[in-house]
Enzyme design. Structure first.
Site, PDB file in Angstrom:
ATOM      1  N   HIS A 125       0.831  -1.203   0.000  1.00  0.00           N
ATOM      2  CA  HIS A 125       0.000   0.000   0.000  1.00  0.00           C
ATOM      3  C   HIS A 125       0.868   1.257   0.000  1.00  0.00           C
ATOM      4  O   HIS A 125       2.011   1.257   0.473  1.00  0.00           O
ATOM      5  CB  HIS A 125      -0.901  -0.019   1.250  1.00  0.00           C
ATOM      6  N   GLU A 167       1.833  -6.602   3.370  1.00  0.00           N
ATOM      7  CA  GLU A 167       0.463  -6.660   3.841  1.00  0.00           C
ATOM      8  C   GLU A 167       0.106  -8.120   4.084  1.00  0.00           C
ATOM      9  O   GLU A 167       0.779  -9.017   3.584  1.00  0.00           O
ATOM     10  CB  GLU A 167      -0.490  -6.052   2.805  1.00  0.00           C
ATOM     11  N   ASP A 196       1.076  -5.253   7.641  1.00  0.00           N
ATOM     12  CA  ASP A 196      -0.133  -4.432   7.652  1.00  0.00           C
ATOM     13  C   ASP A 196      -1.330  -5.378   7.541  1.00  0.00           C
ATOM     14  O   ASP A 196      -1.565  -5.975   6.498  1.00  0.00           O
ATOM     15  CB  ASP A 196      -0.098  -3.452   6.483  1.00  0.00           C
TER      16      ASP A 196
END
Length: 378
Positions: A125, A167, A196
């Site tokens: 991200h 992530e 994340d």
């Protein structure tokens, strides 16, 4: 400086020609669109108990936190939520930020106090990418979801303290990172693993404790966890969950914590109630699982190859950015909101619709929404 506004207009014109113009679309409180674009996965943002908890805190504390966390912005509500999140995520400590974006910036930069090298997944991200940039440390981008490539990178830098950043469920394609294998790589080489967990929190793992928990990594001292409180928990804010010395480091040095006004207590209290409900939401998680299968079946039958999602995010390829915009707009005109992702949110040359499943949407409305997506396809 002259002509700067004209220069911006030329840039806007170039983006328009490439199909990359973005628009704000305010929605009314009584919006009746079927929401397959937002991130309210468990349908808790308007849950009566969540709203009541938020309203009670609003009455008790007022509208805002009135200051940064280290001045006047820390309340009993913040402390209670942080304690609850640490227990939920199985970490020694947790720290709440005013957004998931700021939590990621702080976590990545904080890790580089002891790490000279960052290895970042190619599909991470923007907040993680920006965290790498502002850290000032050398960053090597690893091929997506490739533990062997990560091992090769770390082996090429022996003795150099490193953090691997990924992530758990990726925000565009919705695929799952091989967290257990990545941890084997990092643990064997003395590196940290920063995950994340934004799109897995509330959905994967026991009681919805997230992708890290689902991978059996709960409480590992070399694993740092971040997440947003705006998706399954239906509110706003972000969290870093980690060993207590790391949280202490962020409190002392984290610029996005120290210099930012605290999350409003009313939001904190609502999120805390949503956290309680999340732990009891196996029925809602079962609904998401069933809807993922329903969506894949419907779209595949219509000729759209889609992968079964790891959590609640699916992507459908579009012919190009303008086609994606038109497709999303046609769906919206027929009462269905879907995400429209184009560069730079996706790799150059790829555009897609992103569908986010929502357990709060009625069954008949969800089925109709899938029909609309198919019928509006370019």
């Amino acid at each position: 400086m002259t002509g700067w506004l004209e220069a911006l207009e030329r840039l806007a014109g170039s983006r328009a020609k490439a199909g990359l113009t973005r628009q704000l679309r305010p929605r009314p409180a009584d919006d009746v669109v079927v929401d397959l674009a937002g991130n309210d996965y468990l349908g808790l943002s308007a849950h009566p108990a969540v709203v009541a908890a938020s309203a009670a805190a609003l009455d008790a504390y007022g509208l805002g936190a009135t200051g940064s966390r280290l001045v006047r912005g820390s309340t009993d509500a913040h402390a209670a939520l942080e304690s609850g999140l640490a227990e939920f995520l199985g970490t020694e400590s947790a720290l709440v930020f005013s957004s998931g974006y700021l939590a990621n910036l702080a976590a990545v930069r904080g890790a580089t106090a002891v790490c000279d090298l960052i290895v970042s997944d190619a599909y991470n991200h923007a907040s993680l990418i920006d965290g790498c940039k502002i850290s000032g440390r050398r960053t090597i981008v690893a091929p997506h979801n490739d533990p062997a490539a990560v091992a090769t990178i770390l082996d090429a830098h022996p003795g150099q303290p490193a953090v691997v950043v990924t992530e758990s469920v990726f925000s565009v394609d919705g695929d799952l990172a091989p967290l257990a294998q990545l941890h084997e790589v990092t643990a064997a080489r003395g590196a940290l693993l920063l995950v994340d967990d934004a799109h897995a929190l509330g959905i994967l793992g026991p009681g919805g404790a997230g992708g890290v928990a689902a991978a059996g990594l709960t409480g590992k001292p070399d694993v740092l966890v971040t997440a947003t409180l705006s998706k399954s928990l239906g509110g706003a804010g972000g969290v870093v969950a980690a060993p207590a010395p790391f949280i202490r480091h962020l409190i002392d040095t984290g610029r996005t914590f120290i210099y930012d006004t605290a999350l409003p207590p009313a939001v904190v209290a609502g999120v805390h109630e949503a956290l309680r409900l999340t732990r009891q939401a196996d029925d809602r998680r079962a609904t998401l699982t069933a809807r993922a299968t329903q969506t894949v079946t419907r779209l595949t039958a219509a000729g759209f190859p889609v992968a079964h999602p790891a959590a609640a995010v699916l992507s459908v390829l579009a012919p190009g950015p303008e086609a994606a915009v038109t497709w999303a707009a046609d769906c919206r005109d027929r009462g269905v909101a879907v995400g429209c992702f184009r560069p730079p949110s996706t790799p150059d040359g790829t555009s897609r619709l992103r569908l986010t499943l929502n357990a709060g949407v009625p069954d008949n409305a969800f089925a109709r929404a899938l029909d609309v997506i198919v019928e509006c396809a370019p």
